[in-house]
Scaffold this motif. Structure first.
Motif, short mmCIF file in Angstrom:
data_model
loop_
_atom_site.label_atom_id
_atom_site.label_comp_id
_atom_site.label_asym_id
_atom_site.label_seq_id
_atom_site.Cartn_x
_atom_site.Cartn_y
_atom_site.Cartn_z
N ILE A 123 62.45 -20.33 49.26
CA ILE A 123 63.92 -20.25 49.39
C ILE A 123 64.28 -20.05 50.87
N PHE A 124 63.53 -19.16 51.53
CA PHE A 124 63.76 -18.97 52.98
C PHE A 124 63.53 -20.28 53.72
N LEU A 125 62.51 -20.99 53.35
CA LEU A 125 62.19 -22.24 54.03
C LEU A 125 63.34 -23.23 53.89
N ALA A 126 63.89 -23.31 52.68
CA ALA A 126 65.02 -24.22 52.45
C ALA A 126 66.17 -23.89 53.39
N ALA A 127 66.42 -22.58 53.54
CA ALA A 127 67.51 -22.16 54.43
C ALA A 127 67.18 -22.50 55.88
N MET A 128 65.91 -22.28 56.25
CA MET A 128 65.51 -22.53 57.65
C MET A 128 65.62 -24.01 57.99
N GLN A 129 65.34 -24.86 56.99
CA GLN A 129 65.42 -26.30 57.25
C GLN A 129 66.84 -26.72 57.58
N LEU A 165 55.78 -22.20 57.77
CA LEU A 165 55.88 -23.48 57.07
C LEU A 165 56.94 -24.37 57.70
N ASP A 166 57.86 -23.75 58.47
CA ASP A 166 58.95 -24.50 59.09
C ASP A 166 58.45 -25.24 60.33
N GLN A 167 57.23 -24.92 60.78
CA GLN A 167 56.69 -25.59 61.96
C GLN A 167 56.26 -27.01 61.61
N ASN A 168 55.89 -27.75 62.64
CA ASN A 168 55.41 -29.11 62.42
C ASN A 168 53.98 -29.08 61.90
N LEU A 169 53.83 -29.18 60.59
CA LEU A 169 52.49 -29.11 60.02
C LEU A 169 52.08 -30.46 59.47
N ARG A 170 50.77 -30.67 59.42
CA ARG A 170 50.27 -31.81 58.66
C ARG A 170 50.26 -31.42 57.19
N ALA A 171 50.39 -32.40 56.32
CA ALA A 171 50.37 -32.18 54.87
C ALA A 171 51.32 -31.06 54.47
N LYS A 172 52.56 -31.21 54.92
CA LYS A 172 53.58 -30.17 54.66
C LYS A 172 53.68 -29.80 53.18
N THR A 173 53.78 -30.84 52.35
CA THR A 173 54.02 -30.59 50.92
C THR A 173 52.88 -29.79 50.33
N PRO A 210 57.65 -5.33 51.66
CA PRO A 210 56.62 -6.24 52.22
C PRO A 210 56.85 -7.68 51.79
N GLN A 211 57.38 -7.83 50.57
CA GLN A 211 57.58 -9.17 50.03
C GLN A 211 58.56 -9.97 50.87
N VAL A 212 59.70 -9.38 51.18
CA VAL A 212 60.74 -10.10 51.92
C VAL A 212 60.24 -10.40 53.34
N ILE A 213 59.60 -9.40 53.96
CA ILE A 213 59.11 -9.61 55.33
C ILE A 213 58.05 -10.71 55.35
N ALA A 214 57.09 -10.61 54.42
CA ALA A 214 56.03 -11.62 54.37
C ALA A 214 56.61 -12.99 54.07
N ALA A 215 57.59 -13.04 53.18
CA ALA A 215 58.18 -14.33 52.81
C ALA A 215 58.85 -14.99 54.00
N ILE A 216 59.57 -14.20 54.81
CA ILE A 216 60.23 -14.77 55.99
C ILE A 216 59.19 -15.31 56.97
N LEU A 217 58.12 -14.52 57.17
CA LEU A 217 57.10 -14.95 58.13
C LEU A 217 56.41 -16.23 57.65
#
Lengths: 345, 440
Positions: free
Chosen positions: A201-207, A121-129, A109-116
């Motif tokens: 970590i996933f987010l860094a890769a997705m960026q 978070l990879d989307q265009n969000l306000r207040a990303k940080t 569940p951890q890996v699946i949830a982390a990817i999702l």
């Protein structure tokens, strides 16, 4: 060297013959530089690893074939008796079952949830940080504090979760009695702590995924879901392998959460949630003080992690290559089709 | 050439002077070391002694600073571990590694002694005429090695009395006055049967349970046995043949006694929460337990202590101060440990943290005998626990395998009492299996 003057004082003449040598040496140096330097640059890690990693592993192996009590120290050489003793203890097999169960309940569940989460978070969000730091917050909480908080949530009679369950008419769950319930509770603590960490970590890769690929996918008419499965996942393949392997190692070594799940830290009255590292600790440092046997458990755990790690590696690579570069089989099939076409032509 | 000679001379001179200096230093140092490590320990050389404790021993900074008055050259520093488990791991690991990094005075719990007396050579022998007859035998016996070395000075003890909720007693129509309650439970000759019988009367008229945990009752029963799991020579009695343990087990897992239990594991979240919910009316309480009861019972009034304990006296817990032999200032540390466990300091520690003194002499001190506990309805705790201390007759023998065997039985009790996942017979079978797996 036509300017060389025979009347020059000895002092100034002297350096000349070595001069040619010096050139040669500096050439050698630069050749060495290219060949050796990279290894020197990475060597600090490996030297450290030899001292703090490899030596303890080998020394643990040495301890594991001896009788070795905590306070009495080294005893007789006993060969593989410690290993056979460990295999003879029912607690060992229970700990193996529990470790696997908690590992599966947490890592998957951890890996699946982390990817999702990372994809969101990879989307265009306000207040990303803000959002990105937010998912990392649970990781900052000390494991023992997590244990205390979740200990209250998962208390059998007075726990918040059981109050909720009974409030909506469901039966209360005996979190500290049934093995599966206790594994679930412990896995929840692990997931709470590590999901956000992995997500970052996933987010860094997705960026790092080229945005053109998404543009091309959109032009081809791919929706969000299709983009996720056909662009994002194949592009972050290496990161998926990395996360799966690190969370496997972490999951198989789980200790803090089961240790603080009750007040005695023995893994439950029937050892329902005794994990391998907890079993190792209890054998070596509390109660039995049998370091020889603890070392044997440590080696078994080491081999187990190696084996699972390999399986993981091959499985994730296979899955990932399916959607990335063509596999050998696919190339072969394509060749056959091509040959068949040529023949028929 | 000249240059080299001069350089050579300079270097030689330098080396020689350093060597001379070094010799001179060591010449100075050697006797100094001997004095500071000597039996008198009255060297004027300033030294720092470290004391490692856990939880709360009542050794405040002011109290430790007092030592400087009589020993101007000694500075005492304390390191406190939050949990005794941490202190234990620290101690055993460092002892195993040869003693480097240990404090000069290491506090230990009574339960660690079975293992530590086996490695008695790693500790200083603390026997001396000065400390003779300081303690009752039950306190010194577990800390004495097979060849007669005393490895620990007793700090506190845990004489057990009965703590009870007078408000719940009143609601159930039982007497509430602590003297009457003591009589009700059998007075001087109280037996466990009396305790359970009164419990039955109480439980019939109340929604609360009579006691908190069957495990605690079992612990008290076992602490009243001299040889619970092992013979005097340290050999383990096979659990299947151990009638003592089995009788105690049968008692606490019997239907009558189980009907009185709140089915809680001590120190669990549910146990802590039960204090707020009138979960149980009585508790077996060693002197130090008054602290946790007060901590967990915020807003609850009615706790009291009765000067009675079923089956005679009982001791649960208590600590010692040891001096690891590897320490550089072992003799000075021994003196400090003796001072810390002297009657006056034990009284001060009792005032600071409620740890009941183990020194027979301290028991006569008016500061102790007059001590009252406001939370327990102003019960004269000093007098009550003093009486309970005097009633302790049995020194349980705890050999190196005591805890491995004890755990097999307490696990079975947990299954019956707390988890209610097995009946007494099945759980006992599980204990026998676990005992078999120990390979003793």
């Amino acid at each position: 060297m036509p300017v060389k003057s025979p009347v020059a004082p000895e002092d100034e003449l002297d350096p000349l013959p070595p001069k040619t040598r010096r050139v040669g040496f500096s050439q050698t140096l630069s050749r060495w530089d290219v060949k050796v330097s990279p290894y020197l640059y990475i060597s600090p890690f490996f030297i450290l690893f030899l001292i703090t990693g490899l030596f303890p592993i080998l020394y643990t192996g040495y301890v594991s074939v001896h009788q070795w009590q905590m306070l009495q120290g080294q005893g007789d050489f006993v060969g593989f008796k410690n290993f056979t003793d460990v295999f003879g203890q029912p607690d060992f097999w229970k700990s193996l079952r529990n470790t696997f169960s908690i590992f599966l309940l947490s890592s998957i569940p951890q890996v699946i949830a982390a990817i999702l989460i990372a994809a969101l978070l990879d989307q265009n969000l306000r207040a990303k940080t803000f959002w990105r730091m937010g998912v990392l917050l649970p990781y900052v909480v000390a494991p023992v504090a997590v244990g205390l908080i979740f200990g209250r949530l998962f208390a059998d009679q007075s726990g918040l979760i059981n109050s909720w369950l009974t409030a909506i008419g469901l039966p209360a769950v005996q979190w500290h009695v049934s093995p599966l319930a206790s594994h679930f509770a412990i896995a929840t603590m692990v997931n709470f702590r590590w999901t956000g960490y992995n997500a970052l970590i996933f987010l860094a890769a997705m960026q790092a995924v080229p945005r053109e690929l998404y543009e091309a996918a959109i032009i081809d008419g791919a929706g969000r879901v299709r983009q996720f499965f056909s662009v994002t996942i194949p592009q972050i393949r290496a990161t998926v392998i990395f996360i799966v392997i690190t969370s496997t190692i972490g999951g198989l070594q789980i200790f803090d959460e089961p240790r603080v799940f009750d007040s005695t830290g023995q893994g439950g009255a029937s050892r329902q949630w005794l994990t391998m590292t907890l079993y190792l600790y209890n054998t070596g440092w509390s109660g039995q003080y049998n370091l020889g046997r603890a070392a044997a458990i440590a080696w078994l755990l080491f081999l187990l992690i190696l084996a699972i790690g390999m399986v993981n590696f091959f499985v994730t690579q296979r899955i990932a290559t399916g959607s990335g570069a063509p596999s050998k089989r696919e190339i072969k099939a394509a060749k056959q089709r091509y040959d068949a076409q040529r023949k028929s032509a | 050439m000249r240059k080299t000679t001069r350089k050579f001379l300079a270097v030689t001179a330098g080396v020689a002077s350093v060597a001379l200096l070094a010799t001179a230093c060591s010449g100075d140092e050697d006797p100094g070391d001997a004095t500071s490590g000597g039996a008198t320990g009255d060297s004027s050389k300033p030294i720092t002694l470290t004391v490692a404790t856990f939880n709360n021993f009542g050794y405040t900074d002011e109290l430790l600073a007092e030592y400087k008055k009589t020993h101007p050259n000694v500075t005492v520093k304390q390191t406190v571990a939050a949990k005794s488990e941490d202190a234990r791991t620290n101690l055993t690991t460092k002892l195993a590694a040869g003693g480097a990094g240990l404090a000069d005075v290491e506090a230990i719990e009574i339960d660690w002694l079975p293992e530590l007396v086996q490695s008695g050579d790693k500790f200083l022998d603390l026997n001396s005429d000065e400390v003779k007859d300081r303690w009752l035998e039950f306190k010194t016996k577990p800390a004495t090695t097979a060849d007669g070395k005393l490895i620990g000075y007793g700090t506190d003890v845990g004489p057990e009395a009965i703590c009870y909720r007078s408000d719940l007693f009143k609601a159930a129509g039982l007497p509430t006055d602590r003297a009457e309650v003591a009589e009700l439970l059998g007075g001087e000759n109280a037996t466990w049967d009396d305790y359970f019988k009164v419990g039955k009367t109480f439980a019939d008229k109340s929604d609360s349970a009579w006691f908190d945990s069957a495990g605690a009752i079992y612990q008290a029963l076992i602490n009243q046995q001299e040889f619970a799991y092992e013979n005097a020579d340290g050999s383990v009695v096979p659990l299947a043949d151990n009638t003592t343990a089995q009788e105690a087990y049968n008692t606490v897992t019997s239907d009558e006694v189980q009907a009185l239990s709140a089915h809680l594991g001590q120190w669990s979240e549910d146990w802590t929460a039960a204090f707020q919910k009138d979960g149980f009316a009585t508790m077996l309480c060693p002197a130090w337990m008054t602290g946790p009861i007060e901590q967990n019972s915020g807003g609850i009034t009615g706790w009291d202590v009765a000067d009675v304990f079923p089956g005679g006296g009982g001791n649960w817990g208590g600590s010692y101060l040891t001096v690891p032999a590897a320490g550089a200032n072992a003799e000075a540390a021994k003196e400090l440990a003796a001072w810390l466990t002297s009657p006056e300091i034990q009284i001060k520690a009792f005032e600071n943290a409620g740890t009941f003194p183990s020194q027979t002499e301290a028991l006569q001190d008016p500061a102790l005998t007059g001590a009252k506990n406001a939370f327990f309805n102003d019960a004269p705790v000093g007098e009550i626990f003093g009486n309970r201390y005097a009633a302790i007759k049995v020194t349980p023998f705890k050999g190196p395998n005591y805890f491995s065997v004890h755990t097999t039985v307490t696990d079975a009790i947990t299954k019956v009492d707390v988890e209610q996942s097995a009946d007494a017979q099945t759980a006992w079978q599980g204990a026998l299996d676990a005992f078999g797996a120990l390979g003793l």
